[in-house]
Write a protein that holds these residues in place. Sequence first.
Motif, PDB file in Angstrom:
ATOM      1  N   LEU A  36       4.635  -4.390  16.601  1.00 13.40           N
ATOM      2  CA  LEU A  36       3.783  -4.856  15.500  1.00 13.40           C
ATOM      3  C   LEU A  36       4.545  -4.857  14.178  1.00 13.40           C
ATOM      4  N   TRP A  37       5.398  -3.864  13.995  1.00 11.97           N
ATOM      5  CA  TRP A  37       6.112  -3.685  12.733  1.00 11.97           C
ATOM      6  C   TRP A  37       7.252  -4.689  12.569  1.00 11.97           C
ATOM      7  N   THR A  38       7.968  -4.964  13.657  1.00  9.41           N
ATOM      8  CA  THR A  38       9.187  -5.779  13.540  1.00  9.41           C
ATOM      9  C   THR A  38       8.997  -7.253  13.866  1.00  9.41           C
ATOM     10  N   GLY A  39       7.934  -7.613  14.532  1.00 10.50           N
ATOM     11  CA  GLY A  39       7.777  -9.012  14.923  1.00 10.50           C
ATOM     12  C   GLY A  39       6.340  -9.474  14.845  1.00 10.50           C
ATOM     13  N   THR A  40       6.110 -10.659  15.365  1.00 10.74           N
ATOM     14  CA  THR A  40       4.773 -11.230  15.393  1.00 10.74           C
ATOM     15  C   THR A  40       4.171 -10.968  16.769  1.00 10.74           C
ATOM     16  N   PRO A  41       3.014 -10.314  16.826  1.00 10.09           N
ATOM     17  CA  PRO A  41       2.417 -10.041  18.134  1.00 10.09           C
ATOM     18  C   PRO A  41       1.901 -11.323  18.785  1.00 10.09           C
ATOM     19  N   THR A  42       2.042 -11.409  20.101  1.00 13.13           N
ATOM     20  CA  THR A  42       1.503 -12.573  20.807  1.00 13.13           C
ATOM     21  C   THR A  42      -0.005 -12.469  20.930  1.00 13.13           C
ATOM     22  N   SER A  43      -0.506 -11.253  20.930  1.00 13.10           N
ATOM     23  CA  SER A  43      -1.952 -11.035  20.946  1.00 13.10           C
ATOM     24  C   SER A  43      -2.252  -9.695  20.273  1.00 13.10           C
ATOM     25  N   ILE A  44      -3.460  -9.593  19.765  1.00  8.58           N
ATOM     26  CA  ILE A  44      -3.903  -8.337  19.165  1.00  8.58           C
ATOM     27  C   ILE A  44      -5.411  -8.245  19.350  1.00  8.58           C
ATOM     28  N   ARG A  45      -5.871  -7.071  19.743  1.00 10.41           N
ATOM     29  CA  ARG A  45      -7.306  -6.873  19.930  1.00 10.41           C
ATOM     30  C   ARG A  45      -7.996  -6.894  18.579  1.00 10.41           C
ATOM     31  N   LEU A  46      -9.169  -7.500  18.539  1.00  7.75           N
ATOM     32  CA  LEU A  46      -9.914  -7.587  17.282  1.00  7.75           C
ATOM     33  C   LEU A  46     -10.289  -6.205  16.757  1.00  7.75           C
ATOM     34  N   ASP A  47     -10.593  -5.278  17.664  1.00 10.43           N
ATOM     35  CA  ASP A  47     -10.909  -3.912  17.236  1.00 10.43           C
ATOM     36  C   ASP A  47      -9.703  -3.270  16.547  1.00 10.43           C
ATOM     37  N   ALA A  96      -3.698   6.457  13.537  1.00  9.92           N
ATOM     38  CA  ALA A  96      -4.204   7.512  14.418  1.00  9.92           C
ATOM     39  C   ALA A  96      -5.317   8.295  13.738  1.00  9.92           C
ATOM     40  N   GLU A  97      -5.160   8.548  12.438  1.00  8.37           N
ATOM     41  CA  GLU A  97      -6.211   9.248  11.689  1.00  8.37           C
ATOM     42  C   GLU A  97      -7.493   8.431  11.626  1.00  8.37           C
ATOM     43  N   ALA A  98      -7.362   7.103  11.683  1.00  8.97           N
ATOM     44  CA  ALA A  98      -8.527   6.221  11.645  1.00  8.97           C
ATOM     45  C   ALA A  98      -9.094   5.951  13.036  1.00  8.97           C
ATOM     46  N   GLY A  99      -8.447   6.511  14.083  1.00 13.08           N
ATOM     47  CA  GLY A  99      -8.980   6.382  15.432  1.00 13.08           C
ATOM     48  C   GLY A  99      -8.249   5.391  16.324  1.00 13.08           C
ATOM     49  N   LEU A 100      -7.109   4.866  15.876  1.00 18.15           N
ATOM     50  CA  LEU A 100      -6.350   3.924  16.692  1.00 18.15           C
ATOM     51  C   LEU A 100      -5.018   4.547  17.084  1.00 18.15           C
ATOM     52  N   GLU A 101      -4.933   4.968  18.345  1.00 17.48           N
ATOM     53  CA  GLU A 101      -3.701   5.545  18.873  1.00 17.48           C
ATOM     54  C   GLU A 101      -2.837   4.411  19.406  1.00 17.48           C
ATOM     55  N   ILE A 102      -1.661   4.207  18.815  1.00 16.97           N
ATOM     56  CA  ILE A 102      -0.740   3.157  19.233  1.00 16.97           C
ATOM     57  C   ILE A 102       0.545   3.809  19.719  1.00 16.97           C
ATOM     58  N   SER A 103       1.049   3.327  20.854  1.00 14.86           N
ATOM     59  CA  SER A 103       2.319   3.863  21.361  1.00 14.86           C
ATOM     60  C   SER A 103       3.444   3.483  20.399  1.00 14.86           C
ATOM     61  N   ARG A 137       0.823  -1.211   0.000  1.00 12.72           N
ATOM     62  CA  ARG A 137       0.000   0.000   0.000  1.00 12.72           C
ATOM     63  C   ARG A 137       0.858   1.263   0.000  1.00 12.72           C
ATOM     64  N   GLY A 138       2.165   1.115  -0.189  1.00 13.24           N
ATOM     65  CA  GLY A 138       3.049   2.273  -0.260  1.00 13.24           C
ATOM     66  C   GLY A 138       3.481   2.818   1.080  1.00 13.24           C
ATOM     67  N   VAL A 139       3.294   2.049   2.151  1.00  9.88           N
ATOM     68  CA  VAL A 139       3.708   2.469   3.489  1.00  9.88           C
ATOM     69  C   VAL A 139       5.002   1.727   3.802  1.00  9.88           C
ATOM     70  N   TRP A 140       6.105   2.470   3.895  1.00  4.60           N
ATOM     71  CA  TRP A 140       7.417   1.854   4.079  1.00  4.60           C
ATOM     72  C   TRP A 140       7.968   2.036   5.477  1.00  4.60           C
ATOM     73  N   LYS A 141       7.362   2.906   6.279  1.00 14.67           N
ATOM     74  CA  LYS A 141       7.868   3.162   7.627  1.00 14.67           C
ATOM     75  C   LYS A 141       6.752   2.984   8.642  1.00 14.67           C
ATOM     76  N   SER A 142       7.129   2.490   9.808  1.00 12.11           N
ATOM     77  CA  SER A 142       6.138   2.273  10.862  1.00 12.11           C
ATOM     78  C   SER A 142       5.518   3.589  11.315  1.00 12.11           C
ATOM     79  N   THR A 143       6.290   4.674  11.263  1.00 14.36           N
ATOM     80  CA  THR A 143       5.750   5.971  11.687  1.00 14.36           C
ATOM     81  C   THR A 143       4.630   6.423  10.755  1.00 14.36           C
ATOM     82  N   GLU A 144       4.754   6.114   9.468  1.00 15.16           N
ATOM     83  CA  GLU A 144       3.698   6.464   8.513  1.00 15.16           C
ATOM     84  C   GLU A 144       2.432   5.661   8.803  1.00 15.16           C
ATOM     85  N   LEU A 145       2.579   4.357   9.067  1.00 15.82           N
ATOM     86  CA  LEU A 145       1.418   3.527   9.391  1.00 15.82           C
ATOM     87  C   LEU A 145       0.801   3.981  10.706  1.00 15.82           C
TER      88      LEU A 145
END
Length: 105
Positions: free
Chosen positions: A39-50, A25-32, A12-20
């Motif tokens: 999320l960007w570098t590895g496999t998450p052990t869990s992720i919320r469905l939302d 955040a624009e879609a309503g999901l604030e991630i630290s 989708r043309g997103v090459w950096k985690s900061t861009e994603l």
Amino acid sequence: MRWNLRMKAAERGVWKSTELRRRLAEAGLEISAGKMSALWTGTPTSIRLDDLDIICHVLDCEPNELLIREPDAVAARRPAKGNAAAVGGQVITPRLGRNRTLPPA
């Protein structure tokens, strides 16, 4: 399971985690920054469905494009013949379905 976030983002043309992170955040999901890095570098052990729903919305994909099954990895974890496991030199065979109590009435 294999986590395919970086590949889907790149498609989708997103090459950096900061861009994603900004798009999420624009879609309503604030991630630290730390969680985004995980999320960007590895496999998450869990992720919320939302959260997964918003990630899929931002990347215009389906969950099965982010979470890819690995049947060979599952087969490799399967116990050897007879479902027996060696613990401390002693072979332990599970008693599946025997000597179990009935559920409460």
